[in-house]
Structure formats: C-alpha cells, structure tokens
Design a protein around this motif. Structure first.
Motif, PDB file in Angstrom:
ATOM      1  N   GLY A 169       0.832  -1.191   0.000  1.00 27.06           N
ATOM      2  CA  GLY A 169       0.000   0.000   0.000  1.00 27.06           C
ATOM      3  C   GLY A 169       0.868   1.242   0.000  1.00 27.06           C
ATOM      4  N   ASP A 170       0.250   2.385   0.161  1.00 30.92           N
ATOM      5  CA  ASP A 170       0.975   3.645   0.247  1.00 30.92           C
ATOM      6  C   ASP A 170       1.572   3.807   1.635  1.00 30.92           C
ATOM      7  N   TYR A 171       2.763   4.402   1.696  1.00 32.97           N
ATOM      8  CA  TYR A 171       3.386   4.752   2.958  1.00 32.97           C
ATOM      9  C   TYR A 171       3.259   6.260   3.153  1.00 32.97           C
ATOM     10  N   ASP A 172       3.877   6.778   4.230  1.00 28.72           N
ATOM     11  CA  ASP A 172       3.667   8.200   4.530  1.00 28.72           C
ATOM     12  C   ASP A 172       4.823   9.103   4.108  1.00 28.72           C
ATOM     13  N   ARG A 199      12.138   3.664  -9.802  1.00 29.85           N
ATOM     14  CA  ARG A 199      10.734   3.739 -10.251  1.00 29.85           C
ATOM     15  C   ARG A 199      10.630   3.526 -11.755  1.00 29.85           C
ATOM     16  N   LYS A 211       0.192   3.410  -9.969  1.00 27.11           N
ATOM     17  CA  LYS A 211       0.184   2.945  -8.579  1.00 27.11           C
ATOM     18  C   LYS A 211       1.604   2.724  -8.080  1.00 27.11           C
ATOM     19  N   TYR A 212       2.431   2.048  -8.868  1.00 28.78           N
ATOM     20  CA  TYR A 212       3.811   1.809  -8.445  1.00 28.78           C
ATOM     21  C   TYR A 212       4.564   3.124  -8.279  1.00 28.78           C
ATOM     22  N   ARG A 223       3.354   6.032  -7.474  1.00 29.78           N
ATOM     23  CA  ARG A 223       2.878   6.683  -6.247  1.00 29.78           C
ATOM     24  C   ARG A 223       3.444   5.981  -5.005  1.00 29.78           C
ATOM     25  N   GLN A 224       3.455   4.658  -5.021  1.00 29.01           N
ATOM     26  CA  GLN A 224       3.899   3.935  -3.840  1.00 29.01           C
ATOM     27  C   GLN A 224       5.402   4.087  -3.609  1.00 29.01           C
ATOM     28  N   SER A 275       6.025   7.385  -2.072  1.00 28.53           N
ATOM     29  CA  SER A 275       5.606   7.443  -0.675  1.00 28.53           C
ATOM     30  C   SER A 275       6.546   6.694   0.260  1.00 28.53           C
ATOM     31  N   SER A 276       7.527   5.999  -0.287  1.00 29.34           N
ATOM     32  CA  SER A 276       8.422   5.168   0.510  1.00 29.34           C
ATOM     33  C   SER A 276       9.609   5.973   1.030  1.00 29.34           C
ATOM     34  N   GLY A 295       3.837   2.971   7.303  1.00 29.26           N
ATOM     35  CA  GLY A 295       2.499   2.938   6.735  1.00 29.26           C
ATOM     36  C   GLY A 295       1.586   2.027   7.533  1.00 29.26           C
TER      37      GLY A 295
END
Length: 365
Positions: free
Chosen positions: A160-163, A199, A268-269, A271-272, A275-276, A349
């Motif tokens: 999922g997404d992290y912060d 990425r 999605k990848y 964005r994730q 967020s890492s 996350g």
C-alpha cells in the motif's frame, strides 16, 4: 521471488462488483471476519521456546514469490531440511527458479531466528545434490535475537501507500546489520533521484510483464478474490491483502480482465515508490541457487528488522525479473556485471490484512 501484485479495479468495476455480487449472492464468498479469525490462529504469538513443529510454522511465515509457498519440510533428529516444491514453480515470472530458491532462503532465515530463540541454534548449509535443499543442523553458537523473533508473526509485505517519512540513520544502520550475511551485498537507496530511477525501471518492467500473455495467465492462477477462496487454498495473492475489496471467486477473474491495466498499475507503483522512505537492493556475489538462498536470507532478516522498527516493506522485483533491465539496476547500485536479486521498498504505513498460509501439516514431508 516475492513478487506480490496489487489487483487494481477501476471505480466502474468496483461498482459492478457491488451490484453483481449483491444480485448473485455475496454470502458465498465468506467474510473478512472469518478470514481474519483463521489468519489469527496461524499468526498467534510464538512461544518463547518453540517446539519443532512451531519452528516449521515460523519458517512457513516467511516471504515468498506470489505466496506460492514453494517448500516442504523434513524434520530429523539432527535438524530440519527445507526442500523446494517444484510443483509450485512459476515458469513465466521465474523461469530459472531464482525466486523459488530465494524463498527457501527467507524460510531458512525465520527458522534460524526461531531455533536460536528456542535454545537450539544451528547452522545452515546448502545441498545441491538434493534439488538444492537447505539443511538446518542443530548445534552452533548463534545468539538469540528477541526483536527479530517477535517480528516473525507480525511481518507482512504491505502493498500500500506509505507516509513518506524518512528513516533515521540509526535505524538504517540497524537494518543493514540485520541483513549482513557473507556472500550478499545490501545497497540502500534513500535519495530521491536514484529512487526515481528505480521507479522508472519498475514501470518499464511492469509494462513488459503485463504485455506478456504467459505472465498474465500465470499471475491470474495465483489470485484469490474472496475470503473463502483464500482460506480454502491457504496460498496465493488475496485481493484484500493489497487493499482492494474482496469479491466472489467467480466474479473476481472477470473484473480482473476488465480493470487490471498497465497504465493504472504503473501509476500505482510510481505513487507507492514516491511514498516510501527508501529502496533496498540485495545482490549476491554469485548467481547460483546457493547464493539465491543467501539473498533470500538477507532479505528476510532485513524485513524482520524493519518490522521490529515499525516499518513496512513490499517487493518491487520487476527490474530483476525482466532480464534486460538487470544491467541498468546493477549499474545504478554500483555493481556492473552482477545480477541483482531482490528489490524492496520500505517506509512507515498502515497494516493490511495478512496473506494466508497453509497449515504446517500441509508442508511436512
């Protein structure tokens, strides 16, 4: 190894799932309450001095590719053997069984941590004459590692997404120490320019894989859409573990064909990864099954240490699965000419539902 795909369903597909599922009987899919209850039994807190069967349970909670759990265990008086289950090979995504042997290494790492905690430390060896079995022999001086042991039942690949919060230098050093094994190099990437290059490789690899009909057919066979389906098989990639809604087993494949598209997955990848906090790349010093096992061990120990520190992790292995991208990844981490083994993002996350596992009785010889 360890390549866990998120099942992305567009808003229209989700709406169709709600309407169609209600019309055709959603109750047949089981409930998340039932699923979580079944998972809780297998993820129960581990005994501080685990019995032999508990050691196998600990080993079987390790990360593995597509959650195929490609192993079986043989308990002997002298120790425990971990054998490859070649019936669970992934011919499309893992044609040389690289991920399969790395998965055995992940199980071996858990086994070593649990055995040391139980007062029965041992040594690991690789037996190429027996299809590449990993042999854990009781006896040795490995010290107990309580934090890693407690993390075994809590660890998950959190897709999922992290912060976006950075990890402190002290915690990064802790992760590196946990993963330090002879024969494997760990490369930590936390600067944004190089993370963006990772990425780009992930996106390029994902696009290539999703354009491959064999890859897509294989992936689809390991998807589990309903809680009941995930409980019955005890394996595979459950949609809820990726933050997506559970669906009836008959409906999920239909909506997968409609909603699983490369462009959305690549977004999605991207964005994730953004967020890492960072990316970990594991590179064994040789490319053979024994060193693939070692890479898996290093990766699993990293994941346990991350869990103990309150971090989440997820695998983004497309740049190692697509052979044409490996040289660029190797150059990025400063090891040209070598084969990168595992790529993992990490950060802070929320937790997601755990993946299922087969019972110990199903993986014993």
């Amino acid at each position: 190894m360890l390549n866990r795909r998120t099942i992305l369903l567009g808003g229209g597909a989700v709406a169709l799932a709600g309407v169609g599922g209600a019309y055709l009987g959603m109750r047949s899919m089981g409930s998340m309450e039932e699923y979580n209850s079944s998972i809780a039994a297998n993820r129960a807190a581990l005994a501080r001095r685990p019995e032999t069967s508990e050691l196998v349970r600990c080993a079987a909670l390790a990360a593995n590719s597509h959650n195929t759990q490609p192993w079986w265990f043989k308990i002997k008086q002298s120790g425990i053997e971990i054998h490859p289950d070649l019936a669970r090979q992934l011919a499309a995504v893992d044609p040389d069984n690289h991920h399969l042997y790395a998965s055995l290494g992940c199980a071996a790492a858990n086994l070593g941590v649990a055995a040391a905690m139980g007062g029965r430390p041992g040594e690991l060896s690789f037996n190429p004459a027996d299809q590449g079995a990993v042999v854990f022999s009781f006896g040795g001086g490995a010290a107990a590692e309580p934090a890693l042991f407690e993390a075994i039942a809590k660890r998950q690949s959190t897709r999922g997404d992290y912060d976006g919060k950075p990890v402190s230098p002290a915690d990064l050093a802790t992760l590196a120490r946990a993963a330090a094994l002879p024969g494997v190099d760990l490369h930590l990437i936390s600067d944004r320019p190089r993370m963006e290059r990772v990425r780009d490789l992930v996106v390029a690899g994902n696009s290539k894989q999703m354009a491959d009909p064999a890859f897509m057919r294989e992936l689809k066979t390991w998807l589990r859409f309903s809680p009941r389906q995930a409980m019955q098989t005890g394996d595979g990639l459950f949609s809820a573990s990726s933050g997506n809604p559970p669906l009836p087993a008959w409906l999920g494949p239909v909506l997968f064909d409609v909603g699983f598209k490369a462009a959305a997955e690549n977004d999605k990848y991207s964005r994730q990864i953004a967020s890492s906090a960072g990316v970990a790349v594991f590179v064994a010093q040789k490319s053979d099954p024994e060193h693939w096992v070692l890479a898996g061990m290093a990766c699993q120990r990293f994941a346990l240490a991350a869990t103990a520190l309150g971090l989440k992790h997820a695998f983004i292995n497309q740049p190692v699965e697509v052979a044409g991208l490996r040289p660029e990844l190797a150059a990025l981490v400063g090891v040209p000419g070598r084969r990168p083994d595992i790529v993992m993002r990490f950060g802070y996350g929320p937790a997601l539902p755990f993946s299922s596992r087969r019972p110990v009785s199903a993986v014993l010889a």
